[in-house]
Write a protein that holds these residues in place. Structure first.
Motif, PDB file in Angstrom:
ATOM      1  N   LEU A 313       1.109  -3.987   1.242  1.00 50.97           N
ATOM      2  CA  LEU A 313      -0.230  -3.832   0.666  1.00 50.97           C
ATOM      3  C   LEU A 313      -0.698  -2.387   0.730  1.00 50.97           C
ATOM      4  CD1 LEU A 313      -2.132  -7.003   1.977  1.00 50.97           C
ATOM      5  CD2 LEU A 313      -1.032  -6.641  -0.239  1.00 50.97           C
ATOM      6  N   SER A 314      -0.298  -1.682   1.770  1.00 43.98           N
ATOM      7  CA  SER A 314      -0.749  -0.300   1.914  1.00 43.98           C
ATOM      8  C   SER A 314      -0.160   0.616   0.850  1.00 43.98           C
ATOM      9  CB  SER A 314      -0.383   0.225   3.298  1.00 43.98           C
ATOM     10  OG  SER A 314       1.020   0.409   3.398  1.00 43.98           O
ATOM     11  N   LEU A 315       0.942   0.185   0.222  1.00 46.69           N
ATOM     12  CA  LEU A 315       1.587   1.054  -0.758  1.00 46.69           C
ATOM     13  C   LEU A 315       0.693   1.300  -1.961  1.00 46.69           C
ATOM     14  CD1 LEU A 315       5.185  -0.465  -0.697  1.00 46.69           C
ATOM     15  CD2 LEU A 315       4.314   1.508   0.561  1.00 46.69           C
ATOM     16  N   ALA A 316      -0.187   0.342  -2.276  1.00 44.09           N
ATOM     17  CA  ALA A 316      -1.073   0.539  -3.424  1.00 44.09           C
ATOM     18  C   ALA A 316      -2.027   1.703  -3.201  1.00 44.09           C
ATOM     19  CB  ALA A 316      -1.866  -0.741  -3.699  1.00 44.09           C
ATOM     20  N   ASP A 317      -2.329   2.004  -1.939  1.00 45.89           N
ATOM     21  CA  ASP A 317      -3.239   3.105  -1.650  1.00 45.89           C
ATOM     22  C   ASP A 317      -2.583   4.462  -1.874  1.00 45.89           C
ATOM     23  OD1 ASP A 317      -5.289   1.372  -0.959  1.00 45.89           O
ATOM     24  OD2 ASP A 317      -4.548   1.182   1.091  1.00 45.89           O
ATOM     25  N   ARG A 318      -1.300   4.487  -2.143  1.00 45.35           N
ATOM     26  CA  ARG A 318      -0.611   5.742  -2.418  1.00 45.35           C
ATOM     27  C   ARG A 318      -0.564   6.068  -3.903  1.00 45.35           C
ATOM     28  NH1 ARG A 318       4.500   4.679   1.728  1.00 45.35           N
ATOM     29  NH2 ARG A 318       3.235   4.261   3.582  1.00 45.35           N
ATOM     30  N   LEU A 319      -1.087   5.157  -4.720  1.00 41.01           N
ATOM     31  CA  LEU A 319      -1.131   5.423  -6.150  1.00 41.01           C
ATOM     32  C   LEU A 319      -2.100   6.564  -6.448  1.00 41.01           C
ATOM     33  CD1 LEU A 319      -1.268   1.749  -7.438  1.00 41.01           C
ATOM     34  CD2 LEU A 319       0.579   3.379  -7.904  1.00 41.01           C
TER      35      LEU A 319
END
Length: 911
Positions: A313-319
């Motif tokens: 889920l945290s990967l979306a914050d790297r967009l």
């Protein structure tokens, strides 16, 4: 962005409000999960067994991946962060799915393998090396994959393994290595290293020593056991870190994946920690019974899966941050999953209802192979693949599991600036495999599409999710804006990955990305072509209902035909005002009463059973009489994990679709209707053709029947003298289902023929049929006799001789209409010989109404109301057909009278 994941606790507070909305209030939330991860990280730091976030030392290569099939073009797994690091550890920027470097699968570190959850106490006897055991398991598993070789860090299914191969692998591990591994454990995470670690954690060191070919490691070579609460251990200090290249991208990497390779090739091994033993749950446990606030027990997901979901889920914050796209209908669309069932229909609907050019991402080695694969897939779903379609379609060989879709940097950048809409349909649909085995295609693939949407000009992302995001047993409602299921109550890997993908894309909306989520339920067959997805769970259940005539008690079936789902999805994609919302594309749900009534109307009278009784009965019948086409359903019904998915599906409430209904009405589309017997007609025929279902036949209890008595005389065929030998028939006419009437216009016949000219004893009907208005009533010869009914029967006499009978009722333009409906011209002969007897048999006027109207019998299992409906339906249908047949010759005679031509034809002169 490099420091945003350094402090997990701070991050938890930052996202608490959003997660409460995404998951629903109560129970295990993301904040609690984050707190648990933070405590674990603190414990590792205190004991010195972990590393600081972002440290390269201790990184352990792990491979992953899986091959997908059912409704999509993809499947796979990605790895996790290196051993001894937090899942949120910083990393150099790289595309989604990019790994930390090449990994050959050789893990020769001298220290303790970081995935081993428990270490021997000081002074304990030497135990087996987890890596050595993983190598042996990989060698065994390699025999069951197409390439003949499997790396310890590569997923068995990603290398081409099948469900049947998984069964054989489990048997081989037990027979050759003495490793008793449950089949569900293989589906949960099929990497040899993970299998070895989990088996060591559950079977213990002593059992492991007996495994042939497993090397033992002296105690001195092992790292001391970690303190209580430690979830990971670090690799030996002398193990050098892996090189980490930094491709030019604004996004941080997805831990545990590998660089892209040539399209069509097998995914390369990727670094990953495949298994994280929980400090509170035994390593071998796949699910834990817990109790909700109301005291109702439920089953929880595996702790390691929850940890991985949290990290994903945290990967979306790297967009990257992006602006809003232009609100215009799309002209250039990227579509993934076009070779799947829904994706293929969606491709055709996008071409039919827009002017867009569609780029289809297809998993293949090159463009030629990708084009051929797409064409074959469309044809298999009874969809056209014409030159006009090929003109508006560009096929791109690639892979949703790969970083940047497996495209080159130039291809990625060109696509990012050329497209104006992205549609993600591709998904690995497998109800047996676990989260680790499915996340690469279902979660990381969705985030890769989000990265593409945010690169270059802003583009809307239309994500095909699933109603499975609500697959929590006991969930109260499934509206379009209702909270999704609690993550810890989703047990099946497919449910977990669809949930994680949708929640991650909700976070992407915070970065300005326009994301539309469309959630189909069960996707039924096409209402006109009958094309269906044989691996769809709803298709399998319906096939089992019809084949075994039993139905489990359920609440609702949220299913809609593929043509309606596809058409509505295409409308959403092409209508800018519809972008950015959530839609439930589930149509009108079917209740248990609806299904039982529809099947009874079709002549398939089913018995309702409770879930356990139905499941046991179906498995017993499938074992006694195997049906290859239903093998997937057998595996689902045997899997404890998949059974939770089935239970949630059958016990869940009706899905709400108010926003979808409003959109359909505003755009003037066909409104959703119940997927009833009429809509399923063509699909059920295809299911029967493919061996999945069984249509009603003569062996079943008749749906409706009545008797018919005829009397008359016959004589020698061709003789000038009239027929003078008495002859009679006592017949029973029946139908197995209304489907038989509508599709075949045929009635089954049984009974006997009494004719002394043929045989002194009655002739019994072995097989007989009556066709109503055969060949649409067209006359057999030039003239005015139109066919009303045609009788064909095979008879057997007392001596074993076989006979045949053919009879016709004709309509003529004459006043004796009543007699025409009762008079039957017959020919009788021995089998293989021409007719020896001809004559006419007539239904007595006093018995016609008594037997064929008042004497109609209906299946006693129907209710009184259903019996009346069955009688009226038969009489209305049969009356209409007879009326059309009788009207034909009069219409033709009237046309002849109105013809003003002076030259008459020979037949007209005769008349």
């Amino acid at each position: 962005m490099s420091d945003m994941n350094e402090n997990a606790s701070a991050y938890a507070g930052q996202r608490a409000t959003g997660e409460a909305i995404e998951r629903g209030d109560g129970e295990l939330g993301v904040e609690a999960l984050l707190a648990r991860i933070g405590q674990s990280a603190a414990a590792r730091t205190a004991t010195g067994t972990g590393t600081e976030p972002g440290a390269g030392a201790g990184a352990d290569p792990r491979a992953s991946g899986a091959r997908g099939d059912a409704d999509a073009d993809t499947g796979g797994v990605a790895g996790r962060s290196g051993a001894g690091t937090d899942p949120y550890a910083n990393a150099p920027t790289a595309p989604f799915g990019a790994g930390a470097g090449d990994d050959t699968g050789d893990d020769t570190g001298a220290g303790t393998d970081p995935v081993v959850g428990a270490q021997p106490a000081p002074g304990a006897p030497a135990g087996p090396d987890a890596h050595g055991l993983a190598v042996v398991v990989a060698a065994t598993a390699g025999r069951f994959v197409p390439g003949g070789h499997l790396s310890p860090d590569t997923d068995f299914f990603d290398a081409g393994g099948t469900s049947v191969g998984a069964v054989e692998l489990v048997a081989a591990l037990e027979d050759e290595l003495g490793m008793e591994i449950d089949l569900d454990e293989v589906f949960a995470d099929a990497r040899p290293r993970s299998l070895a670690v989990r088996w060591l954690a559950t079977a213990g060191t002593t059992a492991a020593l007996s495994a042939p070919g497993v090397p033992a490691v002296p105690p001195a070579a092992r790292t001391p056991a970690p303190a209580t609460g430690t979830t990971r251990t670090a690799r030996a200090a002398d193990t050098p870190p892996l090189p980490v290249p930094a491709p030019p991208s604004v996004l941080a990497p997805v831990p545990g994946t590998s660089p892209a390779s040539a399209p069509g090739s097998s995914p390369a091994p990727a670094t990953d920690t495949p298994f994280v033993p929980s400090p509170r749950v035994p390593s071998g446990a796949t699910a834990t019974a817990r109790t909700s606030g109301g005291g109702t027990p439920y089953t929880t997901a595996r702790p390691e899966d929850l940890d991985q979901i949290l990290a994903d889920l945290s990967l979306a914050d790297r967009l990257p941050w992006t602006g809003s796209p232009e609100p215009l209908p799309p002209r250039r669309i990227l579509l993934t999953g076009a070779t799947g069932f829904l994706g293929g229909h969606l491709l055709l609907d996008l071409l039919r209802h827009s002017d867009a050019h569609v780029h289809c991402l297809v998993r293949a080695a090159d463009e030629e192979a990708a084009t051929a694969r797409l064409g074959e897939a469309l044809k298999s779903h009874r969809l056209p693949w014409s030159a006009e379609i090929r003109r508006r379609v560009t096929v791109l060989p690639g892979d949703i599991r790969r970083p940047r879709l497996g495209l080159s940097d130039s291809g990625w950048n060109e696509l990012a600036h050329e497209l104006d809409s992205i549609v993600g349909v591709a998904a690995a649909v497998d109800f047996l495999r676990g989260y680790q085995s499915l996340r690469q295609s279902n979660v990381i693939g969705a985030l890769t599409l989000a990265e593409l949407a945010a690169t270059g000009p802003p583009k809307p992302l239309h994500h095909i999710s699933s109603i499975a995001v609500f697959n929590e047993v006991g969930i109260a409602s499934m509206g379009e804006d209702d909270p999704l299921a609690h993550a810890d109550r989703l047990v099946a890997g497919y449910d977990q990955t669809k949930w994680a993908a949708e929640v991650a894309l909700r976070r992407a909306r915070d970065h300005g990305l326009i994301v539309t989520a469309m959630r189909p339920g069960g996707i039924g067959g096409h209402t006109r072509t009958g094309a269906h997805n044989p691996q769809d769970l709803s298709s399998g259940l319906i096939a089992a209902f019809g084949r075994f005539r039993t139905v489990p008690a359920f609440r609702c079936l949220n299913a809609a035909p593929v043509d309606w789902v596809s058409r509505v999805a295409a409308a959403v994609i092409c209508e800018p005002d519809a972008w950015g919302f959530d839609y439930n594309l589930t149509g009108v749900p079917n209740t248990l009463d609806d299904v039982v009534r529809d099947m009874a109307f079709g002549g398939m009278h089913v018995r309702v059973q409770d879930w356990d009784e139905w499941r046991t009965g179906v498995l017993a019948r499938l074992e006694a009489e195997p049906v290859p086409e239903l093998d997937f359903l057998t595996r689902v019904l045997r899997s404890p994990t998949a059974l939770k998915l089935c239970e949630a599906t059958l016990k869940g409430p009706a899905a709400g679709g108010e926003r979808t209904a409003a959109l359909v009405e505003a755009l003037g589309l066909r409104p959703a209707t119940r997927y009833d017997a009429r809509a399923q007609l063509r699909t059920f025929e295809r299911l029967a053709e493919d061996g999945l279902a069984r249509l009603p036949d003569k062996d079943d209890q008749p749906y409706l029947w009545f008797s018919e008595t005829t009397e008359g005389a016959v004589g020698p065929a061709g003789a000038g003298a009239g027929a003078d030998t008495p002859c009679s028939m006592a017949l029973t006419l029946s139908i197995a289902s209304m489907h038989q009437l509508v599709q075949e216009r045929r009635v089954d016949v049984g009974g006997e023929l009494v004719c002394a000219a043929a045989h002194p004893a009655p002739l019994l009907v072995e097989h007989g049929d009556v066709w109503i208005r055969p060949e649409e009533g067209i006359p057999q010869r030039h003239g005015m006799r139109h066919q009303l009914l045609r009788y064909r029967m095979t008879l057997c006499d007392a001596d074993g001789g076989r006979w045949w009978l053919e009879g016709h009722k004709y309509a003529r333009a004459r006043r004796d209409v009543w007699r025409q409906t009762r008079a039957l011209s017959v020919e009788i002969g021995r089998e293989g010989e021409p007719a020896s007897l001809t004559g006419e048999l007539v239904v007595p006027a006093d018995s016609y109404v008594r037997d064929q109207i008042d004497g109609i019998k209906v299946d006693p299992r129907l209710t009184g109301r259903e019996k009346r409906a069955a009688k009226l339906t038969w009489l209305a249908w049969f009356g209409a057909e007879m009326g059309r047949g009788l009207l034909g010759p009069f219409t033709r005679a009237a046309a002849d009278l109105l013809d003003l031509r002076r030259t008459l034809t020979p037949s007209e002169r005769h008349r």
